[in-house]
Write a protein that holds these residues in place. Structure first.
Motif, mmCIF file in Angstrom:
data_model
loop_
_atom_site.group_PDB
_atom_site.id
_atom_site.type_symbol
_atom_site.label_atom_id
_atom_site.label_comp_id
_atom_site.label_asym_id
_atom_site.label_seq_id
_atom_site.Cartn_x
_atom_site.Cartn_y
_atom_site.Cartn_z
ATOM 1 N N GLU A 251 19.919 -109.813 -33.495
ATOM 2 C CA GLU A 251 19.628 -110.540 -34.733
ATOM 3 C C GLU A 251 20.924 -110.982 -35.429
ATOM 4 O O GLU A 251 21.229 -110.606 -36.551
ATOM 5 C CB GLU A 251 18.769 -109.691 -35.677
ATOM 6 N N SER A 254 20.861 -112.344 -39.089
ATOM 7 C CA SER A 254 20.793 -111.337 -40.156
ATOM 8 C C SER A 254 22.152 -110.689 -40.374
ATOM 9 O O SER A 254 22.554 -110.419 -41.511
ATOM 10 C CB SER A 254 19.750 -110.274 -39.811
ATOM 11 N N GLU A 258 24.311 -110.798 -43.936
ATOM 12 C CA GLU A 258 24.780 -109.573 -44.589
ATOM 13 C C GLU A 258 26.302 -109.563 -44.687
ATOM 14 O O GLU A 258 26.876 -109.151 -45.698
ATOM 15 C CB GLU A 258 24.282 -108.349 -43.830
#
Length: 387
Positions: A251, A254, A258
């Motif tokens: 992922e 993601s 972040e």
């Protein structure tokens, strides 16, 4: 058994070619037109270099050209008012090609050392293109007559990884190719090839794939529009790379989001902790890459993952630089608040220096410098620039 394994690898490498034709190669009309013109004029060369970044269709184009040259009944038509030839997709030659078992199509790549007849060669790590692989699978086979078609097509992937000895080994074949041979070198860095090789090949420079085409392709695979647009910019127009990164189990998207949030808020005191976090995420990406491209080896996968994470940091710095200079063409268009905040903390000159530093760090990865030190150094520079 080794021959069967080699065919299995070739089938895997050719996945995705069978449903395509030359008309389906994205954003490379200048390449297709140049080749078609030479084909229709009856003066197709024998030695080519397909240059450009990974994932822009160089191998697929080489494969479709090979299929056409091996085809028993090429289809002739017109495209944009010019004569156009393509493989028929129906003859015995095309069917064999699409199954990955055409005897006159030879894909040469560095991991072929695993299938060498020499035990010592099979044990070596394919970090570079070994001269023994070049000799065994290319030079020694180039002189042999085709088994089915009237030509034999050799495609050498990652030719920038040929060391000087290996390049010298192929030079004679490029200088005086047998009349039945077509040779295509796929290369990301032509500056790593000998001038004598460059001078003996027709160089075709592949362009980045249009970002809208990439975004549309990713959306067709179920990727959210916002993420699809990000990957099209992050990979600088590499369709293959965009598909790979967007589909990894790690992922990556993601992780990217972040990371940018952490970059916006972290301070110099947090640099070591953030470097450790980044190292962990880099390890996750390397593990995910290993499930899709394990032939690279652990060290190679680790370097790839480190490069991806550093490029994520660099994309934030580059976006902040562009925004501070008045441009709205952002890679991280999906996190405008973060980029705006970063652009307010350093000027375009400072951001450009960060981009240069990160580029230098990426080069250091391939010099086997400790990853933790690289991450810490970049993050410390990033934090100091913000203060």
């Amino acid at each position: 058994m080794r021959q069967l394994n080699t065919i299995a690898v070739l089938k895997k490498e050719l996945t995705g070619l069978k449903s395509l034709s030359l008309r389906d190669i994205h954003s490379q009309n200048h390449i297709i037109t140049a080749f078609e013109d030479s084909l229709n004029a009856g003066r197709v060369g024998q030695s080519f270099i397909f240059a450009g970044q990974d994932g822009v269709g160089r191998f697929k184009c080489a494969g479709e050209i090979a299929k056409l040259l091996l085809c028993e009944s090429p289809e002739k038509s017109e495209q944009n008012g010019r004569p156009f030839q393509d493989s028929c997709g129906k003859c015995r030659s095309c069917r064999l090609f699409e199954s990955g078992s055409h005897p006159d199509f030879k894909h040469i790549y560095k991991e072929l050392n695993k299938y060498s007849e020499i035990p010592e060669i099979r044990k070596k790590s394919p970090s570079e293109f070994l001269i023994s692989v070049v000799r065994e699978f290319f030079v020694d086979k180039a002189g042999k007559k085709p088994q089915l078609a009237h030509k034999t097509v050799f495609v050498l992937s990652e030719s920038e990884k040929l060391n000087q000895s290996a390049q010298n080994a192929i030079l004679k074949t490029l200088e005086e190719p047998p009349p039945h041979c077509i040779i295509i070198l796929i290369c990301t860095r032509t500056d790593r090839l000998l001038e004598t090789i460059l001078s003996r090949c027709q160089v075709y420079n592949f362009a980045p794939v249009d970002r809208e085409i990439i975004a549309g392709e990713l959306e067709g695979r179920g990727i959210d529009r916002q993420e699809a647009v990000f990957w099209s910019g992050f990979t600088s127009g590499s369709l293959g790379r965009s598909i790979e990164l967007s589909s990894l189990e790690a992922e990556c998207y993601s992780i990217k989001k972040e990371l940018l949030e952490k970059l916006e808020s972290f301070t110099l005191a947090d640099a070591v902790e953030l470097a450790e976090w980044l190292g962990g995420r880099s390890g996750e990406i390397a593990g995910a890459l290993g499930k899709t491209s394990g032939a690279e080896g652990k060290a190679g996968l680790k370097r790839q993952a480190q490069t991806i994470t550093l490029n994520m940091i660099m994309s934030a710095a580059a976006d902040a630089m562009k925004l501070a200079a008045g441009s709205r063409d952002l890679i991280n268009h999906d996190q405008p608040e973060v980029i705006t905040s970063l652009s307010e903390k350093f000027d375009p000159y400072q951001a450009s220096r960060l981009v240069e530093d990160i580029n230098s760090s990426i080069s250091m990865i391939y010099s086997y410098v400790n990853e933790k030190l690289i991450f810490e150094d970049i993050l410390i520079n990033f934090a100091r620039t913000k203060e």
